[in-house]
Design a protein around this motif. Sequence first.
Motif, PDB file in Angstrom:
ATOM      1  N   LEU A   1      37.507  33.363  45.081  1.00 38.40           N
ATOM      2  CA  LEU A   1      37.162  34.759  45.362  1.00 38.40           C
ATOM      3  C   LEU A   1      38.337  35.483  46.009  1.00 38.40           C
ATOM      4  CD1 LEU A   1      35.136  37.078  45.480  1.00 38.40           C
ATOM      5  CD2 LEU A   1      34.288  36.117  47.639  1.00 38.40           C
ATOM      6  N   GLU A   2      39.012  34.834  46.940  1.00 36.87           N
ATOM      7  CA  GLU A   2      40.172  35.454  47.584  1.00 36.87           C
ATOM      8  C   GLU A   2      41.303  35.691  46.587  1.00 36.87           C
ATOM      9  OE1 GLU A   2      40.336  36.879  50.557  1.00 36.87           O
ATOM     10  OE2 GLU A   2      38.238  36.352  50.734  1.00 36.87           O
ATOM     11  N   ALA A   3      41.479  34.781  45.640  1.00 38.08           N
ATOM     12  CA  ALA A   3      42.504  34.969  44.610  1.00 38.08           C
ATOM     13  C   ALA A   3      42.181  36.193  43.757  1.00 38.08           C
ATOM     14  CB  ALA A   3      42.614  33.722  43.728  1.00 38.08           C
ATOM     15  N   VAL A   4      40.910  36.372  43.408  1.00 40.84           N
ATOM     16  CA  VAL A   4      40.494  37.553  42.635  1.00 40.84           C
ATOM     17  C   VAL A   4      40.755  38.820  43.442  1.00 40.84           C
ATOM     18  CG1 VAL A   4      38.456  38.769  41.733  1.00 40.84           C
ATOM     19  CG2 VAL A   4      38.831  36.372  41.147  1.00 40.84           C
ATOM     20  N   ARG A   5      40.400  38.806  44.707  1.00 34.98           N
ATOM     21  CA  ARG A   5      40.630  39.981  45.564  1.00 34.98           C
ATOM     22  C   ARG A   5      42.126  40.296  45.684  1.00 34.98           C
ATOM     23  NH1 ARG A   5      36.282  38.352  50.236  1.00 34.98           N
ATOM     24  NH2 ARG A   5      34.452  39.238  49.188  1.00 34.98           N
ATOM     25  N   SER A   6      42.937  39.253  45.802  1.00 36.51           N
ATOM     26  CA  SER A   6      44.380  39.445  45.906  1.00 36.51           C
ATOM     27  C   SER A   6      44.939  40.083  44.638  1.00 36.51           C
ATOM     28  CB  SER A   6      45.062  38.097  46.155  1.00 36.51           C
ATOM     29  OG  SER A   6      46.460  38.244  46.139  1.00 36.51           O
ATOM     30  N   ARG A   7      44.512  39.606  43.478  1.00 33.15           N
ATOM     31  CA  ARG A   7      44.988  40.190  42.204  1.00 33.15           C
ATOM     32  C   ARG A   7      44.571  41.650  42.095  1.00 33.15           C
ATOM     33  NH1 ARG A   7      47.337  36.366  42.984  1.00 33.15           N
ATOM     34  NH2 ARG A   7      47.571  34.523  41.693  1.00 33.15           N
ATOM     35  N   ARG A   8      43.364  41.955  42.514  1.00 32.79           N
ATOM     36  CA  ARG A   8      42.910  43.357  42.478  1.00 32.79           C
ATOM     37  C   ARG A   8      43.805  44.228  43.359  1.00 32.79           C
ATOM     38  NH1 ARG A   8      36.552  42.112  43.140  1.00 32.79           N
ATOM     39  NH2 ARG A   8      36.067  41.704  40.946  1.00 32.79           N
ATOM     40  N   SER A   9      44.142  43.719  44.528  1.00 32.08           N
ATOM     41  CA  SER A   9      45.015  44.477  45.438  1.00 32.08           C
ATOM     42  C   SER A   9      46.401  44.662  44.838  1.00 32.08           C
ATOM     43  CB  SER A   9      45.139  43.756  46.781  1.00 32.08           C
ATOM     44  OG  SER A   9      43.906  43.754  47.446  1.00 32.08           O
TER      45      SER A   9
ATOM     46  N   GLY B   1      41.338  34.308  37.006  1.00 33.88           N
ATOM     47  CA  GLY B   1      40.740  34.130  38.325  1.00 33.88           C
ATOM     48  C   GLY B   1      39.241  34.356  38.321  1.00 33.88           C
ATOM     49  N   ILE B   2      38.799  35.326  37.555  1.00 32.43           N
ATOM     50  CA  ILE B   2      37.356  35.581  37.455  1.00 32.43           C
ATOM     51  C   ILE B   2      36.665  34.410  36.764  1.00 32.43           C
ATOM     52  CG2 ILE B   2      35.635  37.060  36.323  1.00 32.43           C
ATOM     53  CD1 ILE B   2      37.529  39.425  36.984  1.00 32.43           C
ATOM     54  N   ALA B   3      37.297  33.870  35.720  1.00 26.98           N
ATOM     55  CA  ALA B   3      36.734  32.696  35.044  1.00 26.98           C
ATOM     56  C   ALA B   3      36.667  31.509  36.008  1.00 26.98           C
ATOM     57  CB  ALA B   3      37.569  32.341  33.814  1.00 26.98           C
ATOM     58  N   GLU B   4      37.722  31.337  36.824  1.00 28.11           N
ATOM     59  CA  GLU B   4      37.736  30.253  37.809  1.00 28.11           C
ATOM     60  C   GLU B   4      36.666  30.480  38.874  1.00 28.11           C
ATOM     61  OE1 GLU B   4      38.791  26.729  39.762  1.00 28.11           O
ATOM     62  OE2 GLU B   4      39.153  27.417  37.727  1.00 28.11           O
ATOM     63  N   LEU B   5      36.489  31.716  39.302  1.00 26.33           N
ATOM     64  CA  LEU B   5      35.452  32.024  40.284  1.00 26.33           C
ATOM     65  C   LEU B   5      34.072  31.684  39.724  1.00 26.33           C
ATOM     66  CD1 LEU B   5      34.466  33.174  42.958  1.00 26.33           C
ATOM     67  CD2 LEU B   5      34.652  35.464  41.958  1.00 26.33           C
ATOM     68  N   PHE B   6      33.835  32.028  38.475  1.00 27.83           N
ATOM     69  CA  PHE B   6      32.565  31.688  37.830  1.00 27.83           C
ATOM     70  C   PHE B   6      32.358  30.174  37.839  1.00 27.83           C
ATOM     71  CE2 PHE B   6      30.145  30.423  34.089  1.00 27.83           C
ATOM     72  CZ  PHE B   6      28.987  31.150  34.260  1.00 27.83           C
ATOM     73  N   HIS B   7      33.417  29.447  37.460  1.00 32.83           N
ATOM     74  CA  HIS B   7      33.342  27.979  37.429  1.00 32.83           C
ATOM     75  C   HIS B   7      33.055  27.412  38.825  1.00 32.83           C
ATOM     76  CE1 HIS B   7      34.328  23.826  36.489  1.00 32.83           C
ATOM     77  NE2 HIS B   7      35.187  23.847  37.493  1.00 32.83           N
ATOM     78  N   GLN B   8      33.766  27.917  39.825  1.00 33.50           N
ATOM     79  CA  GLN B   8      33.581  27.406  41.185  1.00 33.50           C
ATOM     80  C   GLN B   8      32.210  27.771  41.758  1.00 33.50           C
ATOM     81  OE1 GLN B   8      35.362  25.141  42.450  1.00 33.50           O
ATOM     82  NE2 GLN B   8      37.065  25.277  41.019  1.00 33.50           N
TER      83      GLN B   8
ATOM     84  N   ALA C   1      45.951  39.612  33.401  1.00 31.27           N
ATOM     85  CA  ALA C   1      45.662  38.304  32.793  1.00 31.27           C
ATOM     86  C   ALA C   1      45.322  37.280  33.875  1.00 31.27           C
ATOM     87  CB  ALA C   1      46.851  37.839  31.961  1.00 31.27           C
ATOM     88  N   LYS C   2      46.076  37.327  34.985  1.00 37.13           N
ATOM     89  CA  LYS C   2      45.777  36.426  36.102  1.00 37.13           C
ATOM     90  C   LYS C   2      44.400  36.733  36.694  1.00 37.13           C
ATOM     91  CE  LYS C   2      48.908  34.689  38.821  1.00 37.13           C
ATOM     92  NZ  LYS C   2      49.980  34.440  39.787  1.00 37.13           N
ATOM     93  N   LEU C   3      44.062  38.008  36.755  1.00 42.49           N
ATOM     94  CA  LEU C   3      42.748  38.401  37.262  1.00 42.49           C
ATOM     95  C   LEU C   3      41.643  37.861  36.355  1.00 42.49           C
ATOM     96  CD1 LEU C   3      40.983  39.980  39.263  1.00 42.49           C
ATOM     97  CD2 LEU C   3      41.386  42.016  37.870  1.00 42.49           C
TER      98      LEU C   3
END
Length: 130
Positions: free
Chosen positions: A92-100, A27-34, A22-24
């Motif tokens: 982007l880093e937040a998305v990568r962190s969630r994936r990890s 995060g993807i929605a936030e990445l799109f926005h940013q 859910a956080k991912l």
Amino acid sequence: AVTATELPTTHRLLEEMLRLSAKLDRGIAELFHQAKEYAEAEDDYRRAKSVAFLTAPAEHDTVKAKEAWVDGACQAQRLRRLMAEGLKVAALEAVRSRRSQISACQSVANAIKAEADVANVAKYGSGGQP
């Protein structure tokens, strides 16, 4: 979050993976926005820079003088662009962190499954059933 001092159960791992998923998604929605904010800020900055270059006062007759005047005239747009870029990179880093983190949960889940398989073989033989 699962801590290093507790042994996670399959149910707990599933809950954690769903939470991280859910956080991912957020995060993807936030990445799109940013990314959109960055593109708009970059466009505004380039447009302001072009206009400033064409409308620079005549006394700025050298390239260096004109560039310095343009930089000063476009300082606010440049700052907005730089901030938008930083926020995009952070998203982007937040998305990568969630994936990890999800990958780590999957690794733990696979290790638990492998351990259970070994225990079943030891208890029931290679058939794995009672």
